[in-house]
Scaffold this motif. Structure first.
Motif, short mmCIF file in Angstrom:
data_model
loop_
_atom_site.label_atom_id
_atom_site.label_comp_id
_atom_site.label_asym_id
_atom_site.label_seq_id
_atom_site.Cartn_x
_atom_site.Cartn_y
_atom_site.Cartn_z
N LYS A 1 0.77 4.21 -2.78
CA LYS A 1 0.71 5.64 -2.45
C LYS A 1 1.74 6.42 -3.26
O LYS A 1 1.48 7.53 -3.74
CB LYS A 1 0.95 5.84 -0.95
CG LYS A 1 1.14 7.29 -0.52
CD LYS A 1 1.46 7.37 0.96
CE LYS A 1 1.77 8.78 1.42
NZ LYS A 1 3.02 9.30 0.86
N ALA B 1 -4.16 5.29 2.63
CA ALA B 1 -5.07 5.50 1.51
C ALA B 1 -5.46 6.97 1.37
O ALA B 1 -5.57 7.49 0.26
CB ALA B 1 -6.32 4.64 1.68
N TRP C 1 -10.82 2.11 -1.49
CA TRP C 1 -9.94 1.55 -0.46
C TRP C 1 -10.26 2.16 0.91
O TRP C 1 -10.28 1.46 1.92
CB TRP C 1 -8.47 1.83 -0.80
CG TRP C 1 -7.92 1.09 -1.98
CD1 TRP C 1 -7.28 1.62 -3.05
CD2 TRP C 1 -7.94 -0.33 -2.21
NE1 TRP C 1 -6.91 0.63 -3.93
CE2 TRP C 1 -7.30 -0.57 -3.44
CE3 TRP C 1 -8.45 -1.41 -1.49
CZ2 TRP C 1 -7.14 -1.85 -3.97
CZ3 TRP C 1 -8.30 -2.69 -2.02
CH2 TRP C 1 -7.66 -2.90 -3.23
N ILE C 2 -10.47 3.48 0.93
CA ILE C 2 -10.74 4.15 2.21
C ILE C 2 -12.02 3.60 2.85
O ILE C 2 -12.05 3.26 4.04
CB ILE C 2 -10.83 5.68 2.02
CG1 ILE C 2 -9.45 6.26 1.67
CG2 ILE C 2 -11.39 6.35 3.28
CD1 ILE C 2 -9.49 7.69 1.16
N GLY D 1 -12.24 -1.41 -6.26
CA GLY D 1 -11.03 -0.66 -5.92
C GLY D 1 -9.80 -1.22 -6.58
O GLY D 1 -8.97 -0.47 -7.13
N PHE E 1 -3.73 1.09 6.78
CA PHE E 1 -4.17 1.16 5.39
C PHE E 1 -5.03 2.40 5.14
O PHE E 1 -4.90 3.08 4.12
CB PHE E 1 -5.00 -0.08 5.04
CG PHE E 1 -4.20 -1.28 4.66
CD1 PHE E 1 -2.82 -1.25 4.57
CD2 PHE E 1 -4.84 -2.49 4.38
CE1 PHE E 1 -2.09 -2.37 4.22
CE2 PHE E 1 -4.12 -3.61 4.03
CZ PHE E 1 -2.74 -3.56 3.95
N THR E 2 -5.94 2.68 6.07
CA THR E 2 -6.84 3.82 5.93
C THR E 2 -6.06 5.12 5.86
O THR E 2 -6.33 5.99 5.00
CB THR E 2 -7.85 3.88 7.09
OG1 THR E 2 -8.56 2.63 7.17
CG2 THR E 2 -8.84 5.01 6.89
N GLY F 1 -2.53 8.57 0.03
CA GLY F 1 -2.38 8.09 -1.34
C GLY F 1 -3.25 8.88 -2.31
O GLY F 1 -2.80 9.27 -3.39
N TYR F 2 -4.48 9.13 -1.89
CA TYR F 2 -5.38 9.92 -2.74
C TYR F 2 -4.81 11.32 -2.96
O TYR F 2 -4.80 11.82 -4.09
CB TYR F 2 -6.76 10.01 -2.10
CG TYR F 2 -7.71 10.90 -2.88
CD1 TYR F 2 -8.40 10.40 -3.98
CD2 TYR F 2 -7.90 12.24 -2.53
CE1 TYR F 2 -9.26 11.21 -4.72
CE2 TYR F 2 -8.75 13.05 -3.25
CZ TYR F 2 -9.43 12.54 -4.34
OH TYR F 2 -10.26 13.34 -5.07
N TRP G 1 -8.70 5.03 -4.66
CA TRP G 1 -8.43 5.32 -3.25
C TRP G 1 -9.72 5.52 -2.45
O TRP G 1 -9.76 5.21 -1.26
CB TRP G 1 -7.55 6.55 -3.13
CG TRP G 1 -6.16 6.32 -3.62
CD1 TRP G 1 -5.56 6.86 -4.73
CD2 TRP G 1 -5.16 5.47 -3.02
NE1 TRP G 1 -4.27 6.39 -4.85
CE2 TRP G 1 -4.00 5.55 -3.82
CE3 TRP G 1 -5.16 4.65 -1.89
CZ2 TRP G 1 -2.85 4.83 -3.51
CZ3 TRP G 1 -4.01 3.94 -1.57
CH2 TRP G 1 -2.87 4.03 -2.39
N VAL H 1 0.83 -1.21 0.00
CA VAL H 1 0.00 0.00 0.00
C VAL H 1 0.87 1.26 0.00
O VAL H 1 0.53 2.26 -0.64
CB VAL H 1 -0.97 0.00 1.21
CG1 VAL H 1 -1.73 1.31 1.30
CG2 VAL H 1 -1.94 -1.16 1.10
N ASP I 1 -11.44 -0.11 3.84
CA ASP I 1 -10.53 -0.23 4.98
C ASP I 1 -11.22 0.13 6.29
O ASP I 1 -11.03 -0.54 7.31
CB ASP I 1 -9.30 0.68 4.78
CG ASP I 1 -8.39 0.21 3.65
OD1 ASP I 1 -8.53 -0.96 3.23
OD2 ASP I 1 -7.55 1.00 3.20
#
Length: 211
Positions: free
Chosen positions: A35, A189, A159-160, A144, A185-186, A192-193, A156, A31, A163
């Motif tokens: 990102k 993410a 994923w958010i 996702g 992860f959250t 990452g976004y 993302w 992950v 997660d």
């Protein structure tokens, strides 16, 4: 406090605990690479998903097990997709979803939901609220992963949401390490976004300057 979080591991086979830790490590690494828009997201993800596919089946989370089998396949596709270039330029850079891809996302979500429900009914696994959440998560994560393999920034968002739902699910099931992993992860993410948004804005500004 320690017993509250980890007492459930007393009854687990030791090899499953070690496998979960290895899967968590490679999952976090994967992950983090996602990102950074780094190709290593896929080989690290292959390690994590193959382990989790086995563990989740053992834990009777059939939907999540299938998610990881799907992740494994899509990681191979994404690895190929991300490496395609036109000269020195990525053929498929970070971008937003088209209307056609949005429709496809809805189709993937619905078909996944139907498929997982059939699997759960076949194995008679709708025995608790975990099963219903797991079914929904499978559909969310399928979309996702498809969007990430296509290098679409909207991946993302899925994923958010997924997660956040996974944190209480895995904690309630007693898989504390995995629950903690989804907290991280959250956070990744979200960043990452934001990072992909910067990449997207930068590429759009470059295109405007070249006009």
């Amino acid at each position: 406090m320690f017993d509250y979080f980890f007492a459930q591991y007393k009854g687990y086979p030791l090899h499953e605990v070690y496998l979960e830790l290895v899967a968590v490590f490679f999952g976090l690494w994967s992950v983090w690479c996602a990102k950074k828009d780094n190709i290593w997201v896929f080989p690290t993800g292959l390690v994590s998903t193959s382990i989790y596919a086995y563990l989740l089946w053992q834990w009777s989370l059939l939907g999540d097990s299938m998610i990881n089998v799907y992740y494994f396949i899509m990681s191979i596709y994404g690895w190929y997709h991300w490496t395609r270039k036109k000269g020195d330029v990525d053929e498929f850079p970070v971008s937003v979803t088209t209307n056609k891809e949005k429709v496809m996302s809805v189709v993937i979500f619905i078909l996944t939901l139907i498929f997982v429900i059939i699997v759960y009914l076949y194995f008679d696994k709708f025995t608790s609220w975990y099963s219903y959440v797991d079914t929904l998560l499978t559909a969310i994560f399928f979309v996702g992963m498809w969007l990430m393999a296509k290098r679409k920034i909207e991946n993302w968002i899925f994923w958010i949401v997924g997660d956040l739902l996974s944190i209480p699910l895995y904690f309630a099931k007693g898989y504390t390490f995995t629950s903690f992993q989804y907290i991280v992860f959250t956070i990744i993410a979200v960043y990452g976004y934001l990072e992909w948004k910067k990449i997207l804005n930068s590429s759009q500004n470059l295109e405007l300057r070249q006009l």
